[in-house]
Design a protein around this motif. Structure first.
Motif, short mmCIF file in Angstrom:
data_model
loop_
_atom_site.label_atom_id
_atom_site.label_comp_id
_atom_site.label_asym_id
_atom_site.label_seq_id
_atom_site.Cartn_x
_atom_site.Cartn_y
_atom_site.Cartn_z
N LYS A 47 45.35 31.36 42.15
CA LYS A 47 46.22 32.27 41.40
C LYS A 47 45.50 33.48 40.80
O LYS A 47 45.94 34.61 40.97
CB LYS A 47 46.93 31.46 40.31
N ILE A 48 44.39 33.25 40.12
CA ILE A 48 43.69 34.35 39.45
C ILE A 48 43.01 35.25 40.47
O ILE A 48 43.07 36.48 40.37
CB ILE A 48 42.68 33.81 38.42
N VAL A 49 42.37 34.67 41.45
CA VAL A 49 41.72 35.47 42.49
C VAL A 49 42.74 36.29 43.25
O VAL A 49 42.52 37.46 43.56
CB VAL A 49 40.88 34.58 43.44
N LYS A 50 43.91 35.72 43.53
CA LYS A 50 44.97 36.47 44.22
C LYS A 50 45.43 37.65 43.37
O LYS A 50 45.62 38.75 43.88
CB LYS A 50 46.15 35.57 44.56
N ALA A 51 45.61 37.42 42.07
CA ALA A 51 46.00 38.51 41.17
C ALA A 51 44.93 39.60 41.16
O ALA A 51 45.26 40.80 41.16
CB ALA A 51 46.24 37.98 39.76
N ALA A 52 43.67 39.21 41.15
CA ALA A 52 42.57 40.19 41.18
C ALA A 52 42.59 40.97 42.49
O ALA A 52 42.40 42.20 42.49
CB ALA A 52 41.23 39.47 40.99
N ASP A 54 45.18 41.55 44.43
CA ASP A 54 46.34 42.43 44.43
C ASP A 54 46.10 43.67 43.58
O ASP A 54 46.59 44.76 43.90
CB ASP A 54 47.58 41.69 43.91
N LEU A 55 45.33 43.53 42.52
CA LEU A 55 45.04 44.64 41.61
C LEU A 55 43.92 45.54 42.12
O LEU A 55 43.90 46.74 41.83
CB LEU A 55 44.66 44.05 40.24
N TRP A 56 43.01 45.00 42.89
CA TRP A 56 41.78 45.69 43.30
C TRP A 56 42.01 47.12 43.79
O TRP A 56 41.32 48.05 43.36
CB TRP A 56 41.06 44.87 44.38
N GLY A 57 42.94 47.32 44.68
CA GLY A 57 43.17 48.64 45.27
C GLY A 57 43.73 49.67 44.30
O GLY A 57 43.73 50.86 44.60
N TYR A 58 44.20 49.23 43.15
CA TYR A 58 44.79 50.13 42.17
C TYR A 58 43.84 50.49 41.02
O TYR A 58 44.19 51.27 40.15
CB TYR A 58 46.06 49.50 41.57
N LEU A 59 42.65 49.92 41.05
CA LEU A 59 41.70 50.14 39.96
C LEU A 59 40.89 51.42 40.15
O LEU A 59 40.60 51.82 41.27
CB LEU A 59 40.74 48.96 39.86
N ARG A 64 36.80 48.82 38.67
CA ARG A 64 36.40 47.85 39.70
C ARG A 64 35.13 47.09 39.33
O ARG A 64 35.08 45.87 39.50
CB ARG A 64 36.23 48.54 41.05
N PRO A 65 34.08 47.76 38.85
CA PRO A 65 32.88 46.99 38.47
C PRO A 65 33.14 46.00 37.33
O PRO A 65 32.51 44.95 37.29
CB PRO A 65 31.89 48.07 38.06
N VAL A 66 34.06 46.31 36.43
CA VAL A 66 34.39 45.37 35.35
C VAL A 66 34.99 44.11 35.95
O VAL A 66 34.57 42.99 35.64
CB VAL A 66 35.34 46.00 34.32
N LEU A 67 35.97 44.27 36.83
CA LEU A 67 36.58 43.11 37.47
C LEU A 67 35.56 42.36 38.32
O LEU A 67 35.50 41.13 38.29
CB LEU A 67 37.78 43.52 38.32
N ALA A 68 34.73 43.09 39.05
CA ALA A 68 33.71 42.44 39.88
C ALA A 68 32.75 41.62 39.02
O ALA A 68 32.38 40.50 39.37
CB ALA A 68 32.94 43.49 40.68
N PHE A 76 32.67 33.81 41.25
CA PHE A 76 33.58 34.25 42.30
C PHE A 76 33.22 35.64 42.83
O PHE A 76 34.08 36.35 43.35
CB PHE A 76 35.03 34.29 41.77
N SER A 77 31.97 36.05 42.71
CA SER A 77 31.59 37.41 43.09
C SER A 77 31.77 37.70 44.58
O SER A 77 31.93 38.84 44.98
CB SER A 77 30.15 37.72 42.67
N SER A 78 31.77 36.67 45.40
CA SER A 78 31.93 36.90 46.84
C SER A 78 33.25 37.57 47.17
O SER A 78 33.33 38.32 48.15
CB SER A 78 31.80 35.59 47.62
N PHE A 79 34.26 37.35 46.36
CA PHE A 79 35.55 38.00 46.62
C PHE A 79 35.46 39.50 46.41
O PHE A 79 35.95 40.28 47.22
CB PHE A 79 36.65 37.40 45.73
N ALA A 80 34.83 39.92 45.33
CA ALA A 80 34.65 41.35 45.08
C ALA A 80 33.83 41.99 46.18
O ALA A 80 34.13 43.11 46.62
CB ALA A 80 34.01 41.58 43.71
N ASP A 81 32.81 41.31 46.64
CA ASP A 81 32.00 41.84 47.75
C ASP A 81 32.85 42.03 48.99
O ASP A 81 32.76 43.04 49.67
CB ASP A 81 30.84 40.89 48.07
#
Length: 110
Positions: A47-52, A54-59, A64-68, A76-81
């Motif tokens: 749930k949280i990773v999916k929300a992140a 979905d938000l990524w492209g709008y940041l 983006r570095p804050v969320l990463a 969970f840094s592999s998702f941001a990468d």
């Protein structure tokens, strides 16, 4: 800066709220508790990773570095990468003030 100061930085609070983790962030006691709560809140459905994601492209480039870094602090840094094609940290040179502080302390987990 300690964990309690980090979790109340406006960029951290705002990002946590945007991904549905605001209440859990405020209840987190330290870095390990933050990671445990993040994993639990993410649940089996991600749930949280999916929300992140979905938000990524709008940041913005500063957000983006804050969320990463928040993802990194929760293991969970592999998702941001993946979402940034491996270049998530390139935006750090355009990240200033409280955004930069939020990133630095999440990476260091201090």
């Amino acid at each position: 800066m300690d964990f309690n100061t980090w979790k109340t930085l406006p960029p951290v609070e705002e990002m946590a709220t945007r991904i549905g983790f605001g209440a859990e962030l405020s209840r987190s006691l330290n870095w390990d508790d933050y990671t445990s709560r993040f994993i639990q809140a993410n649940d089996d459905g991600g749930k949280i990773v999916k929300a992140a994601q979905d938000l990524w492209g709008y940041l913005s480039t500063g957000e983006r570095p804050v969320l990463a870094a928040m993802l990194h602090a929760a293991d969970f840094s592999s998702f941001a990468d993946r979402w940034s094609d491996g270049e998530v940290w390139r935006d750090l040179d355009r990240t200033y003030g409280k955004h930069a502080a939020a990133v630095a302390f999440a990476i260091l987990r201090q």
